[in-house]
Design a protein around this motif. Sequence first.
Motif, short mmCIF file in Angstrom:
data_model
loop_
_atom_site.label_atom_id
_atom_site.label_comp_id
_atom_site.label_asym_id
_atom_site.label_seq_id
_atom_site.Cartn_x
_atom_site.Cartn_y
_atom_site.Cartn_z
N ASP A 255 39.44 17.39 49.19
CA ASP A 255 39.51 17.00 47.78
C ASP A 255 39.66 18.27 46.94
OD1 ASP A 255 39.04 14.37 48.43
OD2 ASP A 255 36.86 14.56 48.30
N PRO A 256 40.21 18.14 45.74
CA PRO A 256 40.36 19.34 44.90
C PRO A 256 39.00 19.85 44.39
CG PRO A 256 41.15 17.38 43.75
CD PRO A 256 40.77 16.94 45.13
N TYR A 257 38.91 21.14 44.20
CA TYR A 257 37.69 21.69 43.59
C TYR A 257 38.05 22.91 42.77
CZ TYR A 257 37.89 24.76 47.73
OH TYR A 257 38.31 25.62 48.71
N LEU A 258 37.18 23.16 41.80
CA LEU A 258 37.38 24.30 40.92
C LEU A 258 36.21 25.27 41.14
CD1 LEU A 258 38.58 25.75 38.40
CD2 LEU A 258 37.27 24.16 36.98
N GLY A 259 36.52 26.55 41.36
CA GLY A 259 35.48 27.56 41.53
C GLY A 259 35.41 28.42 40.29
N ILE A 260 34.22 28.55 39.73
CA ILE A 260 34.03 29.32 38.50
C ILE A 260 33.17 30.54 38.80
CG2 ILE A 260 32.93 29.23 36.19
CD1 ILE A 260 35.39 27.48 36.25
N GLY A 261 33.59 31.70 38.30
CA GLY A 261 32.79 32.92 38.49
C GLY A 261 33.52 33.90 39.40
N PRO A 262 33.05 35.17 39.43
CA PRO A 262 33.71 36.17 40.27
C PRO A 262 33.68 35.78 41.74
CG PRO A 262 31.76 37.07 39.18
CD PRO A 262 31.92 35.70 38.67
N SER A 263 34.80 35.93 42.41
CA SER A 263 34.99 35.64 43.84
C SER A 263 35.07 34.15 44.17
CB SER A 263 33.93 36.30 44.73
OG SER A 263 32.77 35.50 44.80
N GLN A 273 43.26 29.40 45.16
CA GLN A 273 43.20 30.64 44.39
C GLN A 273 41.80 31.21 44.41
OE1 GLN A 273 44.96 28.83 40.90
NE2 GLN A 273 43.09 29.16 39.72
N SER A 274 41.73 32.54 44.34
CA SER A 274 40.41 33.16 44.40
C SER A 274 40.28 34.16 43.27
CB SER A 274 40.20 33.86 45.75
OG SER A 274 41.25 34.75 45.99
N ASN A 275 39.16 34.07 42.58
CA ASN A 275 38.90 34.97 41.45
C ASN A 275 38.56 36.36 41.95
OD1 ASN A 275 39.30 32.88 39.71
ND2 ASN A 275 37.15 32.64 39.11
N VAL A 276 38.78 37.35 41.10
CA VAL A 276 38.49 38.74 41.44
C VAL A 276 37.02 38.88 41.83
CG1 VAL A 276 37.95 39.41 39.04
CG2 VAL A 276 38.82 41.12 40.64
N ARG A 277 36.79 39.76 42.83
CA ARG A 277 35.44 39.93 43.39
C ARG A 277 34.74 41.10 42.72
NH1 ARG A 277 33.67 38.60 49.18
NH2 ARG A 277 32.25 40.32 49.43
N ASN A 278 34.69 41.11 41.42
CA ASN A 278 34.10 42.25 40.72
C ASN A 278 33.61 41.75 39.35
OD1 ASN A 278 34.39 44.46 38.63
ND2 ASN A 278 34.66 45.66 40.51
N ASN A 279 32.31 41.89 39.09
CA ASN A 279 31.76 41.29 37.87
C ASN A 279 32.38 41.89 36.61
OD1 ASN A 279 30.18 39.95 39.65
ND2 ASN A 279 28.21 40.81 38.95
N HIS A 280 32.53 43.23 36.59
CA HIS A 280 33.03 43.89 35.40
C HIS A 280 34.47 43.47 35.11
CE1 HIS A 280 33.64 46.91 32.38
NE2 HIS A 280 34.69 47.37 33.05
N ARG A 281 35.32 43.49 36.14
CA ARG A 281 36.73 43.13 35.93
C ARG A 281 36.87 41.66 35.56
NH1 ARG A 281 39.05 45.35 41.24
NH2 ARG A 281 40.82 44.02 40.79
#
Length: 379
Positions: A255-263, A273-281
């Motif tokens: 099923d589709p899912y949305l990931g929120i937050g770094p990484s 898709q994957s979010n950048v693994r760095n809190n500052h960036r």
Amino acid sequence: MAGIYFHIPFCKQACHYCDFHFSTNREKQSELIAAMKKELILQRDYLKDHPVLTLYFGGGTPSLLTASEIDSIVQVTTDYHQLAGQMEVTLEANPDDLTIENLDQLRQTQINRLSIGIQSFNDSLLKTLNRSHDRKTAIDSYYQARNSGFHNINIDLIYAIPGLTLSQWKKNLQHALALDPEHISAYTLTIEPDTVFGRWARAGRFHGVEEDEAANQMELLVEMLTFAGYEQYEVSNFCKPGFPSLHNSSYWNQDPYLGIGPSAHSYDGVSRQSNVRNNHRYMKSIDIGLVPFQREVLSRTDRINEYLFTSLRTAKGCDLEKLRNEFHLDILATHGTYVGHLTSRNLAVLEGTTMKLTPSGRLLADKIAADLFVLDQAQ
Ligand code: SF4
């Protein structure tokens, strides 16, 4: 149906085996939560018309959030996403965060499922893993959660830890069963390169357990938990009837899912898709209205292999009709001899148009899936 995963990238201390993205510096926690709420708004169209059935606070250590931070994230989700009636809302928690006061506040939020990272009931192994709690704290936290009114609790366990004997593992499982949780997840320890264990292993100071030993521990796990009435609905996941993790099941159902937050990762049926693994960036990019992610469009081969890998790990099994209809793949034509070999050795059964692994087959689920993988036509 769809799910939303929130990655809370903070921990009190680094466990020696962990390669998830997190920081032990919590100075920017409130700014980061604000950025995650902004991302929820920026991503309001990602799930299109799929109503959200599950929210999952993972990490990192989501139990470091205050109840009002959790409430504010859920509120933005409610304001900007289409929700499906009664949701499953899970919070991963470390035992040392589950004080009576904290639990009372969590009960006022929409959290209705706790996943407690107990990992082991053995103090010396908890030290080996560099966990921030001991056995007593783990047990107390569980009972406190129960007494606070949580009726859907998972506990996480780890096995195949160097130094963990089969009889100690049996005791761990007895402790887990005595708590009587609705759900138990049990994973083998993997030594990831970018961890303390990985560095020790490269220096020759730490050695993973032999495959046979890990297999014996897994067999004992399945035997004891199924005897106690738990369903092994996925290789590493066991539940009492009616208590599977709906959130994790949605990953396995594709099923589709949305990931929120770094990484955090997201999936819309055709791409990941994957979010950048760095809190500052991450915060810098969200600040200017851009979600910092990398996107990979999945090929037919990727989608088939992912489906084989996830479905064969589940009790529901692999729907051969789905493979035919969606991907024009007839596994019985391409791999008939291999499937015959699995069924004759009692590693798999064919039930109508579904192939399921037997308990012995599930011990080899990842290898069996890999043997069935299709190759890219370009290869
Ligand atoms: S295992 Fe959990 S608590 Fe430990 S470092 Fe990783 S994310 Fe943090």
